[in-house]
Design a protein around this motif. Structure first.
Motif, PDB file in Angstrom:
ATOM      1  N   ALA A   1       0.849  -1.428  -0.192  1.00  0.00           N
ATOM      2  CA  ALA A   1       0.007  -0.031   0.073  1.00  0.00           C
ATOM      3  C   ALA A   1       0.908   1.267   0.068  1.00  0.00           C
ATOM      4  O   ALA A   1       0.481   2.228  -0.587  1.00  0.00           O
TER       5      ALA A   1
ATOM      6  N   SER B   1       3.656   1.405  -1.320  1.00  0.00           N
ATOM      7  CA  SER B   1       4.596   1.704  -2.661  1.00  0.00           C
ATOM      8  C   SER B   1       3.592   2.310  -3.485  1.00  0.00           C
ATOM      9  O   SER B   1       3.771   3.282  -4.403  1.00  0.00           O
ATOM     10  N   LYS B   2       2.147   2.103  -3.142  1.00  0.00           N
ATOM     11  CA  LYS B   2       0.945   2.810  -4.238  1.00  0.00           C
ATOM     12  C   LYS B   2       1.006   4.503  -3.910  1.00  0.00           C
ATOM     13  O   LYS B   2       0.488   5.040  -4.881  1.00  0.00           O
TER      14      LYS B   2
ATOM     15  N   ALA C   1       3.701   5.700  -6.279  1.00  0.00           N
ATOM     16  CA  ALA C   1       3.155   5.845  -7.580  1.00  0.00           C
ATOM     17  C   ALA C   1       2.224   6.700  -8.090  1.00  0.00           C
ATOM     18  O   ALA C   1       2.035   7.205  -8.945  1.00  0.00           O
ATOM     19  N   ALA C   2       1.203   6.933  -6.878  1.00  0.00           N
ATOM     20  CA  ALA C   2       0.065   7.758  -7.285  1.00  0.00           C
ATOM     21  C   ALA C   2       0.400   9.171  -7.355  1.00  0.00           C
ATOM     22  O   ALA C   2       0.058  10.133  -8.006  1.00  0.00           O
TER      23      ALA C   2
ATOM     24  N   LYS D   1      -6.707   7.565  -9.166  1.00  0.00           N
ATOM     25  CA  LYS D   1      -5.285   6.959  -8.833  1.00  0.00           C
ATOM     26  C   LYS D   1      -5.799   6.517  -7.324  1.00  0.00           C
ATOM     27  O   LYS D   1      -5.081   5.582  -6.703  1.00  0.00           O
TER      28      LYS D   1
END
Length: 341
Positions: free
Chosen positions: A44, A46-47, A50-51, A161
């Motif tokens: 989570a 890591s997201k 990315a977002a 996202k």
């Protein structure tokens, strides 16, 4: 693409469910909106990077619901205990030694320290309590852009996202928390905020290093906002000292395209700018200016005809350090005088 929701207070359970399944949820604080993920769920977290499009060595602040949660991942010390008592919940982030095998290096940016704070939002602290886990919470915006002070700002940047935004209206303070490093021999301010060095010194009884540190390209920052471009719209931003506004307005009026002007109420009245379309009021006082700064930058960034934004500086006192710091970063330290050369 994710269908991003905007949840009201009575839909808190939906935000809790999303966090528990590893999704991202933006939450309100007294400073800016944060982008939340379970701090113990590396996937989570890591997201979040990315977002936002966030550099991987830029550490995340971990938000807690109560002091007891800090012990799950960080080493407290006497300085931390004193500051927690004095300023939490509130806009103060502390850098502490991280406990081994707790949060991942994705959270800490690979450092042996971790940033932690308790936000002054009953709604967000209840979100953290119900998810039964601290939440990482960088500003809920595209990395480098002006921070979000409303749920609508978050939606603008991150819709599609993230799972949703927990909406609790506009934030009160409008600039990010003070960050103080308590992992070294002398407490040091890494990012200015509403809590001033003098206030911290009064509590700790020791000197605080308030000279902001420069972070080299190959060095990992201990706190957000130290290394990378931050708070900046796509338009050109220039700082305007109070004495330069007359000349700045004449310059703006001579341009072929409209120029965004961001001033205090007193300055608007003094320069007879009331009611003009391309003028953004920063309010009646310095606190209001801090709360309205990012919203004004966003307004003009979204205005296609505007390519240049002129923003007033505030008097150089400790209470205005956060505002002037964020404005300086948004403007790349460029002053309006450069346009007259």
């Amino acid at each position: 693409m994710v269908q991003t929701k905007i949840w009201k207070k009575d839909e808190l359970d939906q935000a809790v469910k999303a966090i528990k399944r590893g999704a991202l949820v933006a939450f309100p604080t007294e400073t800016v909106y944060g982008l939340g993920a379970d701090a113990f769920n590396e996937g989570a977290v890591s997201k979040v990077y990315a977002a936002k499009g966030r550099p991987s060595d830029n550490p995340l602040i971990v938000h807690v619901a109560d002091v007891d949660q800090v012990a799950r991942f960080a080493e407290r010390n006497d300085w931390a205990d004193k500051l927690m008592t004095a300023f939490w919940p509130g806009p103060l982030t502390m850098i502490l030694p991280v406990k081994a095998d707790t949060v991942s290096t994705t959270v800490t940016g690979g450092l042996d320290t971790v940033a932690v704070r308790m936000p002054d939002s009953d709604l967000t602290r209840e979100l953290i309590r119900l998810t039964d886990s601290p939440l990482v919470g960088p500003s809920a915006n595209t990395s480098g852009k002006p921070s979000p002070t409303t749920a609508q700002h978050v939606y603008h940047d991150l819709h599609g996202k993230i799972a949703g935004v927990l909406d609790d209206g506009s934030t009160k303070i409008g600039v990010e928390s003070t960050v103080i490093d308590l992992s070294t021999d002398q407490p040091a301010i890494l990012r200015p905020g509403k809590i001033t060095p003098a206030q911290i010194e009064m509590v700790l009884g020791v000197p605080v290093d308030s000279a902001l540190k420069h972070v080299d390209a190959n060095e990992a920052p201990k706190a957000p906002g130290m290394k990378y471009r931050h708070y900046a719209p796509d338009k050109d931003v220039y700082m305007v000292n109070d004495a330069d506004w007359t000349k700045a307005i004449v310059w703006a009026q001579g341009q072929l395209e409209p120029v965004g002007l961001m001033l205090t109420n007193d300055q608007i009245i003094a320069h007879q700018l009331s009611g003009m379309d391309f003028v953004w009021s920063l309010g009646a006082d310095d606190e209001s200016a801090a709360a309205k700064l990012f919203a004004g930058l966003r307004r003009f960034d979204d205005w296609p005809e505007v390519n240049t934004i002129l923003v007033t500086t505030l008097p150089d006192i400790a209470e205005n350090a956060a505002y002037n710091n964020r404005l300086g970063k948004a403007a790349g330290d460029h002053l309006v005088n450069e346009l007259f050369e």
